[in-house]
Design an enzyme around this catalytic site. Structure first.
Site, PDB file in Angstrom:
ATOM      1  N   THR A 141       0.824  -1.209   0.000  1.00  0.00           N
ATOM      2  CA  THR A 141       0.000   0.000   0.000  1.00  0.00           C
ATOM      3  C   THR A 141       0.859   1.259   0.000  1.00  0.00           C
ATOM      4  OG1 THR A 141      -1.525   1.242   1.401  1.00  0.00           O
ATOM      5  CG2 THR A 141      -0.083  -0.270   2.530  1.00  0.00           C
ATOM      6  N   ASP A 142       0.280   2.343  -0.504  1.00  0.00           N
ATOM      7  CA  ASP A 142       0.979   3.639  -0.439  1.00  0.00           C
ATOM      8  C   ASP A 142       1.041   4.171   0.986  1.00  0.00           C
ATOM      9  OD1 ASP A 142      -1.718   4.283  -0.167  1.00  0.00           O
ATOM     10  OD2 ASP A 142      -1.722   5.828  -1.731  1.00  0.00           O
ATOM     11  N   GLU A 143       0.240   3.572   1.893  1.00  0.00           N
ATOM     12  CA  GLU A 143       0.195   4.092   3.266  1.00  0.00           C
ATOM     13  C   GLU A 143       1.516   3.882   4.003  1.00  0.00           C
ATOM     14  OE1 GLU A 143      -3.332   3.346   5.523  1.00  0.00           O
ATOM     15  OE2 GLU A 143      -4.618   3.608   3.799  1.00  0.00           O
ATOM     16  N   TYR A 166      -1.987  -0.526  10.912  1.00  0.00           N
ATOM     17  CA  TYR A 166      -2.098  -1.199   9.602  1.00  0.00           C
ATOM     18  C   TYR A 166      -0.886  -0.887   8.730  1.00  0.00           C
ATOM     19  CZ  TYR A 166      -3.325  -1.641   4.665  1.00  0.00           C
ATOM     20  OH  TYR A 166      -3.285  -1.923   3.316  1.00  0.00           O
ATOM     21  N   LYS A 170       2.148  -3.302   7.263  1.00  0.00           N
ATOM     22  CA  LYS A 170       2.436  -3.491   5.832  1.00  0.00           C
ATOM     23  C   LYS A 170       3.883  -3.055   5.526  1.00  0.00           C
ATOM     24  CE  LYS A 170       0.042  -4.669   2.909  1.00  0.00           C
ATOM     25  NZ  LYS A 170      -0.328  -6.000   2.358  1.00  0.00           N
TER      26      LYS A 170
HETATM   27  P1  NAD Z   1      -9.684  -7.473   2.030  1.00  0.00           P
HETATM   28  O1  NAD Z   1      -9.723  -7.193   3.483  1.00  0.00           O
HETATM   29  O2  NAD Z   1     -10.893  -7.230   1.199  1.00  0.00           O
HETATM   30  O3  NAD Z   1      -9.269  -8.997   1.794  1.00  0.00           O
HETATM   31  C1  NAD Z   1      -8.265  -9.632   2.556  1.00  0.00           C
HETATM   32  C2  NAD Z   1      -8.372 -11.138   2.328  1.00  0.00           C
HETATM   33  O4  NAD Z   1      -7.307 -11.769   3.057  1.00  0.00           O
HETATM   34  C3  NAD Z   1      -9.698 -11.739   2.838  1.00  0.00           C
HETATM   35  O5  NAD Z   1     -10.232 -12.630   1.878  1.00  0.00           O
HETATM   36  C4  NAD Z   1      -9.285 -12.475   4.104  1.00  0.00           C
HETATM   37  O6  NAD Z   1     -10.096 -13.605   4.386  1.00  0.00           O
HETATM   38  C5  NAD Z   1      -7.855 -12.878   3.759  1.00  0.00           C
HETATM   39  N1  NAD Z   1      -7.030 -13.103   4.965  1.00  0.00           N
HETATM   40  C6  NAD Z   1      -6.910 -12.278   6.023  1.00  0.00           C
HETATM   41  N2  NAD Z   1      -6.118 -12.846   6.959  1.00  0.00           N
HETATM   42  C7  NAD Z   1      -5.737 -14.040   6.457  1.00  0.00           C
HETATM   43  C8  NAD Z   1      -4.904 -15.087   6.954  1.00  0.00           C
HETATM   44  N3  NAD Z   1      -4.326 -14.997   8.156  1.00  0.00           N
HETATM   45  N4  NAD Z   1      -4.702 -16.168   6.164  1.00  0.00           N
HETATM   46  C9  NAD Z   1      -5.290 -16.262   4.948  1.00  0.00           C
HETATM   47  N5  NAD Z   1      -6.107 -15.327   4.445  1.00  0.00           N
HETATM   48  C10 NAD Z   1      -6.322 -14.213   5.186  1.00  0.00           C
HETATM   49  O7  NAD Z   1      -8.436  -6.651   1.488  1.00  0.00           O
HETATM   50  P2  NAD Z   1      -8.239  -5.897   0.092  1.00  0.00           P
HETATM   51  O8  NAD Z   1      -8.765  -4.531   0.202  1.00  0.00           O
HETATM   52  O9  NAD Z   1      -8.664  -6.790  -0.996  1.00  0.00           O
HETATM   53  O10 NAD Z   1      -6.632  -5.771   0.093  1.00  0.00           O
HETATM   54  C11 NAD Z   1      -5.836  -6.859  -0.381  1.00  0.00           C
HETATM   55  C12 NAD Z   1      -4.365  -6.492  -0.271  1.00  0.00           C
HETATM   56  O11 NAD Z   1      -4.108  -5.314  -1.015  1.00  0.00           O
HETATM   57  C13 NAD Z   1      -3.904  -6.199   1.158  1.00  0.00           C
HETATM   58  O12 NAD Z   1      -2.611  -6.735   1.311  1.00  0.00           O
HETATM   59  C14 NAD Z   1      -3.872  -4.683   1.219  1.00  0.00           C
HETATM   60  O13 NAD Z   1      -2.895  -4.254   2.142  1.00  0.00           O
HETATM   61  C15 NAD Z   1      -3.481  -4.342  -0.199  1.00  0.00           C
HETATM   62  N6  NAD Z   1      -3.932  -3.027  -0.686  1.00  0.00           N
HETATM   63  C16 NAD Z   1      -5.256  -2.681  -0.580  1.00  0.00           C
HETATM   64  C17 NAD Z   1      -5.681  -1.472  -1.110  1.00  0.00           C
HETATM   65  C18 NAD Z   1      -7.133  -1.064  -1.034  1.00  0.00           C
HETATM   66  O14 NAD Z   1      -7.463   0.066  -1.402  1.00  0.00           O
HETATM   67  N7  NAD Z   1      -8.047  -1.907  -0.611  1.00  0.00           N
HETATM   68  C19 NAD Z   1      -4.754  -0.610  -1.712  1.00  0.00           C
HETATM   69  C20 NAD Z   1      -3.418  -0.996  -1.780  1.00  0.00           C
HETATM   70  C21 NAD Z   1      -3.015  -2.220  -1.275  1.00  0.00           C
HETATM   71  O1  DAU Z   2      -4.178   3.876   0.296  1.00  0.00           O
HETATM   72  C1  DAU Z   2      -4.376   2.487   0.215  1.00  0.00           C
HETATM   73  C2  DAU Z   2      -5.217   2.025   1.377  1.00  0.00           C
HETATM   74  O2  DAU Z   2      -6.549   2.473   1.114  1.00  0.00           O
HETATM   75  C3  DAU Z   2      -5.200   0.517   1.567  1.00  0.00           C
HETATM   76  O3  DAU Z   2      -3.906   0.118   1.905  1.00  0.00           O
HETATM   77  C4  DAU Z   2      -6.177   0.092   2.668  1.00  0.00           C
HETATM   78  O4  DAU Z   2      -6.224  -1.318   2.750  1.00  0.00           O
HETATM   79  C5  DAU Z   2      -7.558   0.611   2.301  1.00  0.00           C
HETATM   80  O5  DAU Z   2      -8.464   0.307   3.340  1.00  0.00           O
HETATM   81  C6  DAU Z   2      -7.518   2.111   2.063  1.00  0.00           C
HETATM   82  O6  DAU Z   2      -7.270   2.818   3.309  1.00  0.00           O
HETATM   83  P1  DAU Z   2      -8.083   4.138   3.710  1.00  0.00           P
HETATM   84  O7  DAU Z   2      -8.039   4.271   5.168  1.00  0.00           O
HETATM   85  O8  DAU Z   2      -7.657   5.293   2.884  1.00  0.00           O
HETATM   86  O9  DAU Z   2      -9.561   3.686   3.193  1.00  0.00           O
HETATM   87  P2  DAU Z   2     -11.006   3.902   3.819  1.00  0.00           P
HETATM   88  O10 DAU Z   2     -11.973   3.508   2.751  1.00  0.00           O
HETATM   89  O11 DAU Z   2     -11.140   3.284   5.157  1.00  0.00           O
HETATM   90  O12 DAU Z   2     -11.098   5.465   4.012  1.00  0.00           O
HETATM   91  C7  DAU Z   2     -10.968   6.353   2.909  1.00  0.00           C
HETATM   92  C8  DAU Z   2     -11.064   7.776   3.451  1.00  0.00           C
HETATM   93  O13 DAU Z   2     -12.412   8.018   3.862  1.00  0.00           O
HETATM   94  C9  DAU Z   2     -10.199   8.038   4.654  1.00  0.00           C
HETATM   95  O14 DAU Z   2      -9.731   9.376   4.609  1.00  0.00           O
HETATM   96  C10 DAU Z   2     -11.158   7.873   5.830  1.00  0.00           C
HETATM   97  C11 DAU Z   2     -12.480   8.319   5.265  1.00  0.00           C
HETATM   98  N1  DAU Z   2     -13.697   7.649   5.764  1.00  0.00           N
HETATM   99  C12 DAU Z   2     -13.717   6.293   5.789  1.00  0.00           C
HETATM  100  C13 DAU Z   2     -14.840   5.618   6.193  1.00  0.00           C
HETATM  101  C14 DAU Z   2     -14.868   4.104   6.236  1.00  0.00           C
HETATM  102  C15 DAU Z   2     -14.807   8.401   6.119  1.00  0.00           C
HETATM  103  O15 DAU Z   2     -14.785   9.646   6.081  1.00  0.00           O
HETATM  104  N2  DAU Z   2     -15.933   7.732   6.516  1.00  0.00           N
HETATM  105  C16 DAU Z   2     -15.996   6.362   6.575  1.00  0.00           C
HETATM  106  O16 DAU Z   2     -17.054   5.810   6.968  1.00  0.00           O
END
Ligand code: NAD
Ligand code: DAU
Length: 360
Positions: A141-143, A166, A170
């Protein structure tokens, strides 16, 4: 542009039942150049949902697609899977992924995101010793880079500065992957991506929370004053970047991936109100009235933005989906899939939400 093209045969996708993992599996299996098999290793936490892959299972189940219920925290099991399925490629998505949950309960993030990653690296090291025709792709992630001010962008050289449990977990996993590459010669690539959106995203993340609450005429909880900025990328564009990196990315390299699409949260919620109103023949003003400013996330990162020049110039990757089109498609998907939505609503997610969140 890099010429090299790896052959991907027995691909282990960890976390394939989650949001991005399930979209990636669908994307990979529909890629014309991919003839291999996909092994989806997932422990099915609250975020894992096999309904995300119903169509994939129906079309490829037992032939090119296999689901394996397993936990990456269990080394013996992970190691056995590597051997049994002759894994040659790993795409590691499995993680605890929600920042808010990491603030309420950080321990699971350490166990899965750090220890789980070490288990995968150790299995790969043991099973792939001396091989260079294999690849461990780590999805990050960019975080990990922390928070930007009003200006600037993250790139591959940005120093790590994670701020939440988190992002710290990562960041640790990224460092561990690089250490296994440097010390043991494990072939790896890493991608650090910005915020994804699209179908099958679990309704704890901002966009599905807002869409579902609009449909239910519930308050739309905007954290703080809504001025935080995120860089949004359609999930298939993330999948296409990952696939390009796996095929042609240079070993030991990191590639950042983003939407070049920055939005303040409040403005984005306003746009969603307009789209949902249009798609449901409702009144946008009525939806806008649902916006409720709630207590801010502790340590809330102000802004993320990505400079993906390297990924574009080296790999010829680009985003294919405009935000206008991707958001509308996403809204339609949540409206057109009430069974998926209702199933999620009646499950563990709801109970957990009631225990841990004040949504007002
Ligand atoms: P998600 O939470 O939707 O899915 C995570 C999956 O991992 C689930 O299916 C869960 O059951 C599985 N999992 C969790 N713990 C586990 C374990 N101990 N063993 C096996 N499986 C397990 O997450 P996502 O949003 O699809 O993100 C996927 C990946 O991409 C993560 O590594 C996250 O850090 C990264 N990522 C997410 C975003 C985003 O915007 N969502 C952006 C950049 C990177
Ligand atoms: O940048 C990549 C990341 O983006 C991933 O690594 C994470 O897995 C993914 O969850 C996401 O993180 P964020 O914290 O940015 O996503 P989230 O959707 O939780 O929140 C997006 C923005 O919206 C953040 O500034 C918080 C705000 N927010 C979030 C929720 C859930 C609200 O204002 N209200 C809400 O109910």
């Amino acid at each position: 542009m890099t010429e090299q093209s790896r052959t991907l045969s027995n691909v282990l996708v960890t976390g394939g039942a989650g949001f991005i993992g399930s979209n990636f599996i669908r994307f990979l299996l529909s890629d014309e150049g991919f003839n291999g098999k996909v092994f989806n290793l997932d422990s099915l936490t609250y975020a894992g949902n096999l309904e995300n892959l119903r169509d994939v299972h129906d079309e490829h189940g037992g032939t090119r697609y296999h689901f394996i219920e397993a936990d990456i925290r269990d080394f013996e099991r992970v190691d056995e899977i590597f051997a049994k399925y002759e894994i040659d490629t790993v795409v590691h998505f499995a993680a605890e992924s929600h920042v808010d949950r990491s603030i309420v309960g950080p321990r699971a993030f350490i166990e899965t995101n750090i220890i789980g990653t070490v288990n995968l690296l150790e299995a790969a090291r043991a099973r792939w010793a001396g091989r260079d025709d294999v690849l461990f792709h780590h999805v990050s992630t960019d975080e990990v880079f922390g928070s930007l001010g009003e200006t600037g962008q993250f790139n591959e050289s940005t120093p790590y500065d994670p701020k939440s449990p988190y992002s710290a977990s990562k960041a640790s996993s990224d460092h561990l992957v690089r250490a296994w590459g440097h010390t043991y010669g494990l072939p790896f690539t890493i991608s650090n991506c910005s915020n994804n959106y699209g179908p099958y995203q679990f309704p704890e993340k901002m966009i599905p929370v807002m869409i579902m609450n609009m449909v239910d005429r519930k308050p739309l909880p905007v954290y703080g004053d809504g001025s935080n900025v995120r860089d949004w990328l359609y999930v298939d564009d993330h999948s296409s970047a990952i696939l390009r990196i796996m095929r042609s990315g240079r070993s030991s390299e990191t590639y950042v991936v983003g939407g070049e699409n920055e939005w303040q949260n409040l403005k984005l919620v306003g746009s969603l109100c307009t789209i949902v109103a249009e798609e449901t023949k409702g009144d946008a003003d009525e939806l806008l009235d649902l916006i409720t400013f709630v207590t801010d996330r502790p340590g809330h990162d102000l802004r993320y933005a990505i400079d993906c020049t390297k990924t574009k110039s080296e790999l010829g990757w680009t985003q294919r989906h405009t935000f206008a089109e991707g958001l509308r498609h996403t809204v339609r998907w949540y409206l057109d899939n009430p069974t998926w939505v209702n199933h999620i609503r009646s499950g563990e997610y709801r109970k957990w939400m009631e225990r841990n969140y004040d949504r007002r």
